[in-house]
Design a protein around this motif. Sequence first.
Motif, mmCIF file in Angstrom:
data_model
loop_
_atom_site.group_PDB
_atom_site.id
_atom_site.type_symbol
_atom_site.label_atom_id
_atom_site.label_comp_id
_atom_site.label_asym_id
_atom_site.label_seq_id
_atom_site.Cartn_x
_atom_site.Cartn_y
_atom_site.Cartn_z
ATOM 1 N N LYS A 75 28.842 -95.279 -2.435
ATOM 2 C CA LYS A 75 30.147 -94.645 -2.202
ATOM 3 C C LYS A 75 30.934 -95.465 -1.196
ATOM 4 O O LYS A 75 30.393 -95.930 -0.192
ATOM 5 C CB LYS A 75 29.964 -93.215 -1.700
ATOM 6 N N PHE A 76 32.258 -95.571 -1.451
ATOM 7 C CA PHE A 76 33.147 -96.351 -0.600
ATOM 8 C C PHE A 76 34.172 -95.405 0.032
ATOM 9 O O PHE A 76 34.738 -94.547 -0.644
ATOM 10 C CB PHE A 76 33.866 -97.427 -1.411
ATOM 11 N N THR A 77 34.404 -95.537 1.314
ATOM 12 C CA THR A 77 35.339 -94.688 2.056
ATOM 13 C C THR A 77 36.600 -95.474 2.375
ATOM 14 O O THR A 77 36.542 -96.565 2.953
ATOM 15 C CB THR A 77 34.701 -94.188 3.363
ATOM 16 N N ASN A 78 37.776 -94.851 1.994
ATOM 17 C CA ASN A 78 39.068 -95.482 2.254
ATOM 18 C C ASN A 78 39.891 -94.554 3.135
ATOM 19 O O ASN A 78 40.104 -93.385 2.806
ATOM 20 C CB ASN A 78 39.796 -95.757 0.938
ATOM 21 N N THR A 79 40.365 -95.009 4.269
ATOM 22 C CA THR A 79 41.153 -94.210 5.209
ATOM 23 C C THR A 79 42.590 -94.703 5.208
ATOM 24 O O THR A 79 42.846 -95.896 5.411
ATOM 25 C CB THR A 79 40.574 -94.302 6.629
ATOM 26 N N LYS A 133 43.923 -89.735 6.324
ATOM 27 C CA LYS A 133 43.377 -89.150 5.105
ATOM 28 C C LYS A 133 42.267 -90.039 4.588
ATOM 29 O O LYS A 133 42.476 -91.238 4.359
ATOM 30 C CB LYS A 133 44.478 -89.000 4.053
ATOM 31 N N GLN A 134 41.090 -89.487 4.475
ATOM 32 C CA GLN A 134 39.930 -90.233 3.984
ATOM 33 C C GLN A 134 39.662 -89.894 2.528
ATOM 34 O O GLN A 134 39.645 -88.722 2.151
ATOM 35 C CB GLN A 134 38.676 -89.906 4.808
ATOM 36 N N GLU A 135 39.452 -90.951 1.729
ATOM 37 C CA GLU A 135 39.108 -90.774 0.329
ATOM 38 C C GLU A 135 37.758 -91.440 0.068
ATOM 39 O O GLU A 135 37.583 -92.630 0.330
ATOM 40 C CB GLU A 135 40.170 -91.389 -0.574
#
Length: 673
Positions: A58-62, A640-642
Amino acid sequence: MTVTNILFIILAAIIALVLVLVQYYFTKKNKRSKHWILFSALRFITYFSVFLLLINPKFTNTSYTLEKPSLAIAVDNSSSINYLGEKGEVLNLLNQLQQDEELTEAFSIETYSFGTNFTNADSLSFSEPQSNLHQAFSNLQQLYKNKTAPVVFISDGNQTYGQDFTYSAQQLKQPIFPVVVGDTTQYEDLKIGQLNANRYAFLNNKFPVEVFVNYSGNSAISRRFEIKQANQTLYSETISFSSNKTSAVIHATLPTNSVGVKTYSVAIQPLENEKNIENNTKNFAVEVIDEKTNVLLLSSILHPDLGAFKKSIEHNQQRAATIKNIEDDIDFGEYQLVVLYQPDENFARAYEQIERLGLNTLTVTGTKTNYQFLNRNQQVFTKQTTNQEEDYLAAYNENYSSFQFEDIGFDDFPPLKDKFGDLSFSTEVNPLLFQSIAGYDTETPLLATLEKGSKRHGFLFGENAWQWRAKSFLEEESFNTYDEFFGKLIQYLASNKRRERLRLDYNSFYNSGEDIVLQAQYFDKNYEFDTRGKLNLTVKNKETDASQIFPFLLRNNQYEVDLSNLPAGDYTFTAKVEGEQLSKSGSFTIVDFEVEKQFLNANLSAFQQLSDQIYFPNQFEEIKQQLLQSPEFKPIQKSKQEVSPLIDWVYLLAIIVFCLSSEWFLRKYYGLI
């Protein structure tokens, strides 16, 4: 990405490389191919991609956004802004707030207007006839419940209806910047405040009027107060005011001499150089109606019951009872109810007239009644009598449903006397009282009513009802209890309401500026509400003869038409149903009264309860600096984190398909398959 996922990815790359070497290097067939490196590279990518899908890292994008606070501008759009001469000042301040670059950069500006309703301010007319500041604050509270949104509230603070806006403003959890519009200087002023009068009055009677007159000033003055109808002065007096006496209450009773809607004018003489004289006069209207019920007491004998009936009927001033002998010359058309007291053969003509005119009746029998005649001339009951007389006591029927009345002690009343015999009914009647004989309660009616079509009839089987009235007086020390009971019976029997397929609900007069809505109900021939009808209302001004046609709109199981835009005046109207021979006519009056003209000054004291700092329309810079310098109105940075799993990345599937397809094609091309 976690360390565990990284280790799994390294392991996946090793396993993929081992599988490729086993298939393309250690296999002699593949090893001899000069293109085995290309094939192994494609196969490695395929294996590695499949293993990545199984691991599914899983990759987290902020992402970061800057949210500006809202700036709500609420503008009073009522006509009082115009009357106070502040329209230009308000529009200038609104334009500055909306177009200032620093404010638009710091805030998301949203503009609203309020008057009768609260709406987005696309345009301002300053013409709404009412001001509801409470509704404005309540709506702002709902719109900005969980936001940062200072409110610039531009108004004169004069509210014409609704709850106290200072309370609802306290419920608004946002900073308020009140901008006071209008003159705050206090001038000497006389005005008509509250006016209380009944909407209806009865003909040839008097109705009360209560008027509150208010004075703002410090001088001792005296002024003439008048109530007029057209040019006729109906009431006048001189009222004195001072710094200690700033209000007066006037009570007057006015006569009613004719039927219809009557318009009256209440006025207090203006002061010298009084700035606002619009609030020195107030108009009101009263509808005078003739609802007097005329009852005919018809008899061929003298009996104390007749006097008791007359007294009980005339206990209500809107009823008149006339005792006539059957031999007298009688115009039956003058009466709404005929009391037939102990009918005999002399009543033949009376029954003919009652049938011809469709009159309601109350039949009272007794020892002098000719039952043979009575059995022939009505079809409700028959009684086979003997020469013997009987005493009948009364038993209260608590299940009587035609109208409401209470047990006033009927069980203790003296007995009524009538001829003895069996009483039978050919149609169902509704008993108020049952006969009780020698302590035994029967199911035979003593007093009953019958409703047949549009007609209503009553039957009292026994004479000496005057003793009931006397007994009630001994118990209560007043005739009121018995007379009210008998009055309800007379009221019910005298009513003659017919079922109508088209019904209108409207008032006889309205004040200009208030909602003027006429409502209608349209029924089919089975008297079921019909939603398919097309109803139109034609309204005609009596003075100008100008006519307008308005369509009714169907809302909540009734038809409505809004006439709020009509000017003051007298109007007649006709409602019609298209395709049906159904119509209904009437009239109403719109009284000239503009509540927004009643204010001379801005309501500064109310605004001082909203905030410690009060502003005026020419203080744009002060408002702007306060908004920009307040730390609670700074923009807020939000993150906002995705989180995206690799399995959602469709390109990886495309790579696997591409690698497998390319490898198969190349091997086919080189003859290795």
